[in-house]
Design a protein around this motif. Structure first.
Motif, PDB file in Angstrom:
ATOM      1  N   ARG A 136     -13.078  -3.777   0.823  1.00 16.94           N
ATOM      2  CA  ARG A 136     -13.262  -2.316   0.842  1.00 16.94           C
ATOM      3  C   ARG A 136     -12.617  -1.766   2.099  1.00 16.94           C
ATOM      4  NH1 ARG A 136     -18.059  -0.241  -1.663  1.00 16.94           N
ATOM      5  NH2 ARG A 136     -17.131   1.752  -1.136  1.00 16.94           N
ATOM      6  N   LYS A 137     -11.742  -0.771   1.953  1.00 18.19           N
ATOM      7  CA  LYS A 137     -11.088  -0.152   3.102  1.00 18.19           C
ATOM      8  C   LYS A 137     -12.131   0.612   3.915  1.00 18.19           C
ATOM      9  CE  LYS A 137      -6.514   0.752   1.139  1.00 18.19           C
ATOM     10  NZ  LYS A 137      -5.538   1.801   0.785  1.00 18.19           N
ATOM     11  N   PRO A 138     -12.303   0.226   5.161  1.00 19.20           N
ATOM     12  CA  PRO A 138     -13.249   0.968   6.002  1.00 19.20           C
ATOM     13  C   PRO A 138     -12.606   2.241   6.562  1.00 19.20           C
ATOM     14  CG  PRO A 138     -12.379  -0.910   7.187  1.00 19.20           C
ATOM     15  CD  PRO A 138     -11.792  -0.966   5.805  1.00 19.20           C
ATOM     16  N   SER A 139     -13.435   3.163   6.987  1.00 17.76           N
ATOM     17  CA  SER A 139     -12.923   4.409   7.563  1.00 17.76           C
ATOM     18  C   SER A 139     -12.765   4.331   9.076  1.00 17.76           C
ATOM     19  CB  SER A 139     -13.841   5.571   7.193  1.00 17.76           C
ATOM     20  OG  SER A 139     -15.152   5.303   7.631  1.00 17.76           O
ATOM     21  N   GLU A 140     -13.393   3.366   9.714  1.00 15.66           N
ATOM     22  CA  GLU A 140     -13.335   3.208  11.166  1.00 15.66           C
ATOM     23  C   GLU A 140     -12.338   2.103  11.544  1.00 15.66           C
ATOM     24  OE1 GLU A 140     -15.454   4.788  13.496  1.00 15.66           O
ATOM     25  OE2 GLU A 140     -16.196   6.077  11.880  1.00 15.66           O
ATOM     26  N   PHE A 141     -11.532   2.359  12.575  1.00 10.71           N
ATOM     27  CA  PHE A 141     -10.511   1.408  13.002  1.00 10.71           C
ATOM     28  C   PHE A 141     -11.101   0.062  13.427  1.00 10.71           C
ATOM     29  CE2 PHE A 141      -7.587  -0.360  16.227  1.00 10.71           C
ATOM     30  CZ  PHE A 141      -6.482  -0.546  15.419  1.00 10.71           C
ATOM     31  N   GLU A 142     -12.172   0.071  14.210  1.00  8.30           N
ATOM     32  CA  GLU A 142     -12.789  -1.189  14.663  1.00  8.30           C
ATOM     33  C   GLU A 142     -13.310  -1.998  13.476  1.00  8.30           C
ATOM     34  OE1 GLU A 142     -12.674  -2.650  17.693  1.00  8.30           O
ATOM     35  OE2 GLU A 142     -11.382  -0.971  18.214  1.00  8.30           O
ATOM     36  N   ALA A 164     -17.280 -18.080  -3.904  1.00  9.24           N
ATOM     37  CA  ALA A 164     -18.390 -17.831  -4.823  1.00  9.24           C
ATOM     38  C   ALA A 164     -18.459 -16.322  -5.067  1.00  9.24           C
ATOM     39  CB  ALA A 164     -19.690 -18.326  -4.195  1.00  9.24           C
ATOM     40  N   PRO A 165     -18.989 -15.902  -6.215  1.00  9.79           N
ATOM     41  CA  PRO A 165     -19.051 -14.466  -6.523  1.00  9.79           C
ATOM     42  C   PRO A 165     -19.701 -13.632  -5.413  1.00  9.79           C
ATOM     43  CG  PRO A 165     -19.683 -15.744  -8.451  1.00  9.79           C
ATOM     44  CD  PRO A 165     -19.521 -16.714  -7.310  1.00  9.79           C
ATOM     45  N   GLU A 166     -20.722 -14.148  -4.775  1.00 10.54           N
ATOM     46  CA  GLU A 166     -21.415 -13.382  -3.731  1.00 10.54           C
ATOM     47  C   GLU A 166     -20.584 -13.248  -2.453  1.00 10.54           C
ATOM     48  OE1 GLU A 166     -22.898 -17.643  -3.586  1.00 10.54           O
ATOM     49  OE2 GLU A 166     -22.623 -16.181  -5.184  1.00 10.54           O
ATOM     50  N   SER A 167     -19.512 -14.020  -2.322  1.00  8.91           N
ATOM     51  CA  SER A 167     -18.635 -13.951  -1.143  1.00  8.91           C
ATOM     52  C   SER A 167     -17.312 -13.282  -1.431  1.00  8.91           C
ATOM     53  CB  SER A 167     -18.358 -15.356  -0.612  1.00  8.91           C
ATOM     54  OG  SER A 167     -19.543 -16.010  -0.278  1.00  8.91           O
ATOM     55  N   PHE A 168     -17.127 -12.826  -2.662  1.00  4.00           N
ATOM     56  CA  PHE A 168     -15.840 -12.268  -3.094  1.00  4.00           C
ATOM     57  C   PHE A 168     -15.553 -10.919  -2.425  1.00  4.00           C
ATOM     58  CE2 PHE A 168     -13.311  -9.822  -6.251  1.00  4.00           C
ATOM     59  CZ  PHE A 168     -12.141 -10.557  -6.156  1.00  4.00           C
ATOM     60  N   VAL A 169     -16.529 -10.036  -2.396  1.00  9.83           N
ATOM     61  CA  VAL A 169     -16.322  -8.698  -1.830  1.00  9.83           C
ATOM     62  C   VAL A 169     -16.625  -8.746  -0.333  1.00  9.83           C
ATOM     63  CG1 VAL A 169     -17.065  -6.282  -1.879  1.00  9.83           C
ATOM     64  CG2 VAL A 169     -16.933  -7.588  -4.013  1.00  9.83           C
ATOM     65  N   ILE A 170     -15.682  -8.175   0.432  1.00  6.33           N
ATOM     66  CA  ILE A 170     -15.874  -8.085   1.880  1.00  6.33           C
ATOM     67  C   ILE A 170     -15.990  -6.606   2.213  1.00  6.33           C
ATOM     68  CG2 ILE A 170     -14.868  -8.532   4.144  1.00  6.33           C
ATOM     69  CD1 ILE A 170     -13.431 -10.929   2.874  1.00  6.33           C
ATOM     70  N   TYR A 171     -17.158  -6.222   2.705  1.00 12.04           N
ATOM     71  CA  TYR A 171     -17.432  -4.837   3.039  1.00 12.04           C
ATOM     72  C   TYR A 171     -17.141  -4.568   4.491  1.00 12.04           C
ATOM     73  CZ  TYR A 171     -19.971  -4.667  -1.360  1.00 12.04           C
ATOM     74  OH  TYR A 171     -20.296  -4.714  -2.676  1.00 12.04           O
ATOM     75  N   SER A 172     -16.960  -3.308   4.775  1.00 17.31           N
ATOM     76  CA  SER A 172     -16.761  -2.915   6.171  1.00 17.31           C
ATOM     77  C   SER A 172     -18.090  -2.745   6.863  1.00 17.31           C
ATOM     78  CB  SER A 172     -15.968  -1.618   6.233  1.00 17.31           C
ATOM     79  OG  SER A 172     -16.571  -0.603   5.492  1.00 17.31           O
ATOM     80  N   ASP A 189       0.862  -1.180   0.000  1.00 24.11           N
ATOM     81  CA  ASP A 189       0.000   0.000   0.000  1.00 24.11           C
ATOM     82  C   ASP A 189       0.900   1.233   0.000  1.00 24.11           C
ATOM     83  OD1 ASP A 189      -1.854   2.079   0.589  1.00 24.11           O
ATOM     84  OD2 ASP A 189      -3.120   0.683   1.700  1.00 24.11           O
ATOM     85  N   ASP A 190       0.613   2.186  -0.865  1.00 25.62           N
ATOM     86  CA  ASP A 190       1.450   3.373  -0.973  1.00 25.62           C
ATOM     87  C   ASP A 190       1.134   4.436   0.065  1.00 25.62           C
ATOM     88  OD1 ASP A 190      -1.000   3.712  -2.484  1.00 25.62           O
ATOM     89  OD2 ASP A 190      -0.179   5.611  -3.202  1.00 25.62           O
ATOM     90  N   ASP A 191       0.041   4.291   0.802  1.00 23.71           N
ATOM     91  CA  ASP A 191      -0.357   5.293   1.786  1.00 23.71           C
ATOM     92  C   ASP A 191       0.236   4.941   3.164  1.00 23.71           C
ATOM     93  OD1 ASP A 191      -2.202   6.364   3.987  1.00 23.71           O
ATOM     94  OD2 ASP A 191      -2.916   7.468   2.214  1.00 23.71           O
ATOM     95  N   ASP A 192       1.106   5.819   3.680  1.00 26.02           N
ATOM     96  CA  ASP A 192       1.762   5.579   4.971  1.00 26.02           C
ATOM     97  C   ASP A 192       0.754   5.378   6.091  1.00 26.02           C
ATOM     98  OD1 ASP A 192       4.261   5.889   3.770  1.00 26.02           O
ATOM     99  OD2 ASP A 192       4.448   7.994   4.353  1.00 26.02           O
ATOM    100  N   ASP A 193      -0.276   6.217   6.133  1.00 29.13           N
ATOM    101  CA  ASP A 193      -1.281   6.114   7.194  1.00 29.13           C
ATOM    102  C   ASP A 193      -2.044   4.797   7.112  1.00 29.13           C
ATOM    103  OD1 ASP A 193      -0.599   8.603   8.232  1.00 29.13           O
ATOM    104  OD2 ASP A 193      -2.114   9.664   7.056  1.00 29.13           O
ATOM    105  N   ASP A 194      -2.387   4.375   5.898  1.00 23.60           N
ATOM    106  CA  ASP A 194      -3.104   3.104   5.737  1.00 23.60           C
ATOM    107  C   ASP A 194      -2.246   1.922   6.181  1.00 23.60           C
ATOM    108  OD1 ASP A 194      -5.384   4.359   4.852  1.00 23.60           O
ATOM    109  OD2 ASP A 194      -5.111   3.806   2.741  1.00 23.60           O
ATOM    110  N   ARG A 195      -0.945   1.960   5.871  1.00 21.13           N
ATOM    111  CA  ARG A 195      -0.047   0.882   6.316  1.00 21.13           C
ATOM    112  C   ARG A 195       0.039   0.847   7.835  1.00 21.13           C
ATOM    113  NH1 ARG A 195       3.289   2.882   2.346  1.00 21.13           N
ATOM    114  NH2 ARG A 195       4.816   3.561   3.905  1.00 21.13           N
ATOM    115  N   LEU A 196       0.137   2.018   8.454  1.00 19.72           N
ATOM    116  CA  LEU A 196       0.228   2.099   9.912  1.00 19.72           C
ATOM    117  C   LEU A 196      -1.062   1.595  10.558  1.00 19.72           C
ATOM    118  CD1 LEU A 196       1.779   2.995  12.437  1.00 19.72           C
ATOM    119  CD2 LEU A 196       0.786   5.260  12.116  1.00 19.72           C
ATOM    120  N   LEU A 197      -2.212   2.020  10.059  1.00 18.45           N
ATOM    121  CA  LEU A 197      -3.491   1.564  10.613  1.00 18.45           C
ATOM    122  C   LEU A 197      -3.658   0.058  10.451  1.00 18.45           C
ATOM    123  CD1 LEU A 197      -5.983   4.385   9.588  1.00 18.45           C
ATOM    124  CD2 LEU A 197      -5.304   3.712  11.902  1.00 18.45           C
ATOM    125  N   PHE A 198      -3.270  -0.465   9.298  1.00 18.38           N
ATOM    126  CA  PHE A 198      -3.352  -1.901   9.047  1.00 18.38           C
ATOM    127  C   PHE A 198      -2.489  -2.646  10.069  1.00 18.38           C
ATOM    128  CE2 PHE A 198      -2.642  -5.944   7.008  1.00 18.38           C
ATOM    129  CZ  PHE A 198      -3.778  -6.176   6.253  1.00 18.38           C
TER     130      PHE A 198
END
Length: 148
Positions: free
Chosen positions: A112-118, A140-148, A12-21
């Motif tokens: 999908r990257k969520p905006s909330e830490f929890e 399966a296609p319906e399980s492919f995307v994981i939402y926050s 990930d190129d975003d420093d903040d996203d790497r730190l939060l992850f």
């Protein structure tokens, strides 16, 4: 007690996203060795020189400089020694046609990257659990995307 999962690699190129992850992973009830890189080119260089020690899952940001997540996915799936790695594309954006193509190209999940830490902790844990339980099979296609 934490259970052992694996070595996780995040590109990930975003420093903040790497730190939060990294902070989210540290709070999960699993033992994870996390390695991070800041672009797709660094990811591919790391994978090619790893001496057979591959991560059990790679989270790849879709939009990175030098080599984006889509390019990395294609390159990984073309390499005999890498093509069985579990790849999770990790992005804030969502376009159905791109997500469908990522699935066709062999990504294990789209997160999908969520905006909330929890929520971030929850979706990372959910993703790791799904991958652990899948034994490498594509969802399966319906399980492919994981939402926050």
């Amino acid at each position: 007690m934490k259970r052992e999962i694996c070595h996780v690699l995040l590109a990930d190129d975003d420093d903040d996203d790497r730190l939060l992850f990294a902070e989210a992973v540290a709070e999960l009830p699993v033992n994870i060795k996390l390695t991070t890189v800041n672009d797709g080119e660094a990811l591919m260089q790391l994978l090619m020189k790893n001496n057979g020690q591959f991560p059990c899952v790679i989270f790849i940001d879709l939009n990175m400089p030098r080599k984006n997540g889509f390019e990395c996915l294609k390159e990984i799936k073309r390499q005999e020694q890498l093509k069985t790695l579990s790849i999770v594309v990790y992005s804030t954006s969502y376009q159905a046609e791109i997500v469908d193509e990522l699935r066709r190209q062999g990504a294990q999940h789209y997160l999908r990257k969520p905006s909330e830490f929890e929520q971030l902790k929850k979706v990372i844990y959910t993703t790791l659990t799904k991958i652990e339980n899948s034994e490498g099979a594509l969802p399966a296609p319906e399980s492919f995307v994981i939402y926050s």
